[in-house]
Design an enzyme around this catalytic site. Sequence first.
Site, PDB file in Angstrom:
ATOM      1  N   LYS A  49      31.932  81.870 -79.251  1.00 55.50           N
ATOM      2  CA  LYS A  49      33.272  81.785 -80.374  1.00 55.50           C
ATOM      3  C   LYS A  49      33.678  80.901 -80.811  1.00 55.50           C
ATOM      4  O   LYS A  49      32.253  80.373 -81.240  1.00 55.50           O
ATOM      5  CB  LYS A  49      34.652  81.719 -79.418  1.00 55.50           C
ATOM      6  CG  LYS A  49      34.280  79.368 -78.699  1.00 55.50           C
ATOM      7  CD  LYS A  49      35.848  78.860 -78.113  1.00 55.50           C
ATOM      8  CE  LYS A  49      34.952  78.060 -77.143  1.00 55.50           C
ATOM      9  NZ  LYS A  49      36.280  77.573 -76.009  1.00 55.50           N
ATOM     10  N   ARG A 147      46.631  75.110 -69.423  1.00 52.99           N
ATOM     11  CA  ARG A 147      46.876  76.011 -70.656  1.00 52.99           C
ATOM     12  C   ARG A 147      47.065  77.353 -70.860  1.00 52.99           C
ATOM     13  O   ARG A 147      47.489  78.310 -70.132  1.00 52.99           O
ATOM     14  CB  ARG A 147      45.189  75.165 -71.622  1.00 52.99           C
ATOM     15  CG  ARG A 147      45.025  75.140 -72.604  1.00 52.99           C
ATOM     16  CD  ARG A 147      43.733  74.826 -73.162  1.00 52.99           C
ATOM     17  NE  ARG A 147      42.901  74.678 -73.412  1.00 52.99           N
ATOM     18  CZ  ARG A 147      41.809  75.068 -72.785  1.00 52.99           C
ATOM     19  NH1 ARG A 147      41.217  74.188 -74.382  1.00 52.99           N
ATOM     20  NH2 ARG A 147      40.796  76.090 -73.212  1.00 52.99           N
ATOM     21  N   HIS A 179      39.860  77.694 -65.761  1.00 57.88           N
ATOM     22  CA  HIS A 179      38.511  76.687 -66.480  1.00 57.88           C
ATOM     23  C   HIS A 179      39.336  75.290 -66.465  1.00 57.88           C
ATOM     24  O   HIS A 179      40.147  75.011 -65.461  1.00 57.88           O
ATOM     25  CB  HIS A 179      39.053  77.306 -68.032  1.00 57.88           C
ATOM     26  CG  HIS A 179      38.305  76.897 -68.991  1.00 57.88           C
ATOM     27  ND1 HIS A 179      36.875  76.619 -69.321  1.00 57.88           N
ATOM     28  CD2 HIS A 179      38.580  76.052 -70.461  1.00 57.88           C
ATOM     29  CE1 HIS A 179      36.635  76.018 -69.989  1.00 57.88           C
ATOM     30  NE2 HIS A 179      37.246  75.698 -71.096  1.00 57.88           N
ATOM     31  N   ARG A 235      29.318  80.041 -67.658  1.00 56.04           N
ATOM     32  CA  ARG A 235      29.827  80.196 -69.118  1.00 56.04           C
ATOM     33  C   ARG A 235      30.127  79.120 -70.340  1.00 56.04           C
ATOM     34  O   ARG A 235      31.423  78.220 -70.373  1.00 56.04           O
ATOM     35  CB  ARG A 235      31.663  80.531 -69.274  1.00 56.04           C
ATOM     36  CG  ARG A 235      32.154  81.912 -68.830  1.00 56.04           C
ATOM     37  CD  ARG A 235      33.689  81.808 -69.214  1.00 56.04           C
ATOM     38  NE  ARG A 235      34.148  80.760 -68.808  1.00 56.04           N
ATOM     39  CZ  ARG A 235      34.543  80.061 -67.335  1.00 56.04           C
ATOM     40  NH1 ARG A 235      34.482  80.877 -66.439  1.00 56.04           N
ATOM     41  NH2 ARG A 235      35.979  79.104 -67.657  1.00 56.04           N
ATOM     42  N   TYR A 278      34.619  56.527-105.940  1.00 59.79           N
ATOM     43  CA  TYR A 278      36.205  56.374-105.771  1.00 59.79           C
ATOM     44  C   TYR A 278      36.258  54.359-105.604  1.00 59.79           C
ATOM     45  O   TYR A 278      36.242  54.208-104.382  1.00 59.79           O
ATOM     46  CB  TYR A 278      36.908  56.791-105.614  1.00 59.79           C
ATOM     47  CG  TYR A 278      36.447  58.366-106.363  1.00 59.79           C
ATOM     48  CD1 TYR A 278      37.201  58.509-107.462  1.00 59.79           C
ATOM     49  CD2 TYR A 278      36.600  59.634-105.802  1.00 59.79           C
ATOM     50  CE1 TYR A 278      36.694  59.889-108.003  1.00 59.79           C
ATOM     51  CE2 TYR A 278      36.713  61.213-106.343  1.00 59.79           C
ATOM     52  CZ  TYR A 278      37.134  60.505-107.786  1.00 59.79           C
ATOM     53  OH  TYR A 278      36.943  62.429-108.024  1.00 59.79           O
ATOM     54  N   CYS A 325      33.434  61.671-101.334  1.00 58.40           N
ATOM     55  CA  CYS A 325      33.875  62.134-102.079  1.00 58.40           C
ATOM     56  C   CYS A 325      34.634  63.646-101.644  1.00 58.40           C
ATOM     57  O   CYS A 325      33.827  64.254-100.586  1.00 58.40           O
ATOM     58  CB  CYS A 325      33.885  62.460-103.401  1.00 58.40           C
ATOM     59  SG  CYS A 325      33.603  60.663-104.291  1.00 58.40           S
ATOM     60  N   MET A 326      35.103  64.799-101.966  1.00 55.02           N
ATOM     61  CA  MET A 326      35.391  66.391-101.837  1.00 55.02           C
ATOM     62  C   MET A 326      34.282  67.144-101.727  1.00 55.02           C
ATOM     63  O   MET A 326      33.283  67.918-101.380  1.00 55.02           O
ATOM     64  CB  MET A 326      36.397  66.231-102.743  1.00 55.02           C
ATOM     65  CG  MET A 326      36.434  68.251-102.666  1.00 55.02           C
ATOM     66  SD  MET A 326      37.679  68.767-103.796  1.00 55.02           S
ATOM     67  CE  MET A 326      39.221  67.831-103.176  1.00 55.02           C
ATOM     68  N   ASP A 327      33.241  66.347-103.066  1.00 52.17           N
ATOM     69  CA  ASP A 327      31.683  67.304-103.596  1.00 52.17           C
ATOM     70  C   ASP A 327      30.225  66.820-103.161  1.00 52.17           C
ATOM     71  O   ASP A 327      29.581  67.091-103.335  1.00 52.17           O
ATOM     72  CB  ASP A 327      32.173  68.005-105.110  1.00 52.17           C
ATOM     73  CG  ASP A 327      33.190  68.117-105.210  1.00 52.17           C
ATOM     74  OD1 ASP A 327      33.625  69.236-104.355  1.00 52.17           O
ATOM     75  OD2 ASP A 327      33.803  67.940-106.146  1.00 52.17           O
TER      76      ASP A 327
HETATM   77  C1  PLP Z   1      34.796  77.578 -75.090  1.00 54.19           C
HETATM   78  C2  PLP Z   1      34.784  77.944 -73.298  1.00 54.19           C
HETATM   79  C3  PLP Z   1      33.835  77.614 -72.632  1.00 54.19           C
HETATM   80  C4  PLP Z   1      32.921  77.188 -72.780  1.00 54.19           C
HETATM   81  O1  PLP Z   1      32.786  75.148 -73.048  1.00 54.19           O
HETATM   82  P1  PLP Z   1      31.653  74.450 -73.182  1.00 54.19           P
HETATM   83  O2  PLP Z   1      32.663  73.116 -72.940  1.00 54.19           O
HETATM   84  O3  PLP Z   1      31.330  75.006 -74.476  1.00 54.19           O
HETATM   85  O4  PLP Z   1      30.390  74.663 -72.833  1.00 54.19           O
HETATM   86  C5  PLP Z   1      33.951  78.341 -71.003  1.00 54.19           C
HETATM   87  N1  PLP Z   1      35.097  78.913 -70.830  1.00 54.19           N
HETATM   88  C6  PLP Z   1      35.692  78.780 -71.874  1.00 54.19           C
HETATM   89  C7  PLP Z   1      37.174  79.712 -71.177  1.00 54.19           C
HETATM   90  C8  PLP Z   1      36.283  78.775 -72.818  1.00 54.19           C
HETATM   91  O5  PLP Z   1      37.497  78.697 -73.435  1.00 54.19           O
END
Ligand code: PLP
Length: 391
Positions: A49, A147, A179, A235, A278, A325-327
């Site tokens: 992601k 969540r 999760h 995951r 700055y 700074c920004m740049d």
């Molecule tokens: C981002 C995410 C993961 C991976 O999490 P990490 O802490 O980066 O390993 C796994 N499952 C879900 C649903 C997530 O949103």
Amino acid sequence: MAISAGVTDPQPSGPAPQVEAVIDLDAVSHNVGVLRAHAGDAAVMVVVKADGYNHGAVEVSRAALAAGARELGVTTVAEAIELRAAGITAPVLCWLNTPDADYPAAIAADIEIGVPSVQHLRAVAAAAAGVGRPATVSIKVDTGLNRNGASPLEYPALLDELVAATRAGTVRLRAIFSHLAHADQPHSPVIDRQRDRFTAAVDAAKQRGLAPELVHLANSAATLTRPDLAFDLVRPGIAVYGLNPVPELGDFGLRPAMSLQTRVALVKRVAAGEGVSYGHEWIAPRDTVVALLPIGYADGVPRALGGRLQVLLGGVRRPNVGRICMDQLVVDLGPEHDEVAVGDTAVLFGSGAAGEPRAQDWADLLSTIHYEVVTGVRGRAVRRHRDDQAG
Ligand SMILES: *Cc1c(COP(=O)(O)O)cnc(C)c1O
């Protein structure tokens, strides 16, 4: 073009970029190997992601799949479509969409859809009816993170709807997943409570005659520290990129993949007593020489690091002096400056192998996590993928 608002992909010609995020794909392959070893019999879904945590979702996916990852995980339909458009055929799950997402496109591209509510499931089933082929769905169940996912109060209704959609042939159930809220504290009792709720949720689905092909729960931290939670698939995200989600629990042999680099734009003398950048927050205590680096907070170097940042330049760490700074930002080379010239590469963070700071060091200074450091690189940073085995 990439979806990410992070780094830019390289242009085919022209001078070398002034700011680069160099991605070591060998490190990605290595880290997938580490995670596979921890996963045991469970398959590995690599989470790509946010454009692969800003490392390049397509390149990371290819390297990870070649290293034995089985599936890919993203949030949005658009992120999943980007992988398909690049020719990646491995299973892809997307799990964070509004119900008006482009589900027809996802179904047509054989993308698995994570479903957290009756409303989402109805939208997916309607899209499947329109496309004329069943949607593959995974049910996201909330086991205590509160969540995304169906809460225990809403889960029975979601199962009812799923049974109906499965019978109608609009939907095929692939997986049930959840999760964790405390994965980075492997001894937290919350983890065990979530595991118990998760297995109960899977049982409830089976009692309704539903047959998920797989169930999955573990992110990176759980993959590394709780092998009992591997179920059918893990995951991991952050650990694929070589960043350790539980640094206090050991090293695990992960190798950070991203290195943020820039090239010296100017080397100049500054007399004792002169203020630099700055606000003149730093006054040269002696005659000295400074290097100007063309990278700033617009590129993802937090202004809050001003005066605390170090960069690897000319083989040693040098301190940033004055405000970021920004740049641009300034580093003090000291009166003896022979070893640094305009055009030399300065490393802001990387694997640490050559003595450079790591994203973890920035996170510690900023009281945040390295996830935010690597996903924050942006602006003029151009991404370059390195694969030493391929030359
Ligand atoms: C981002 C995410 C993961 C991976 O999490 P990490 O802490 O980066 O390993 C796994 N499952 C879900 C649903 C997530 O949103």
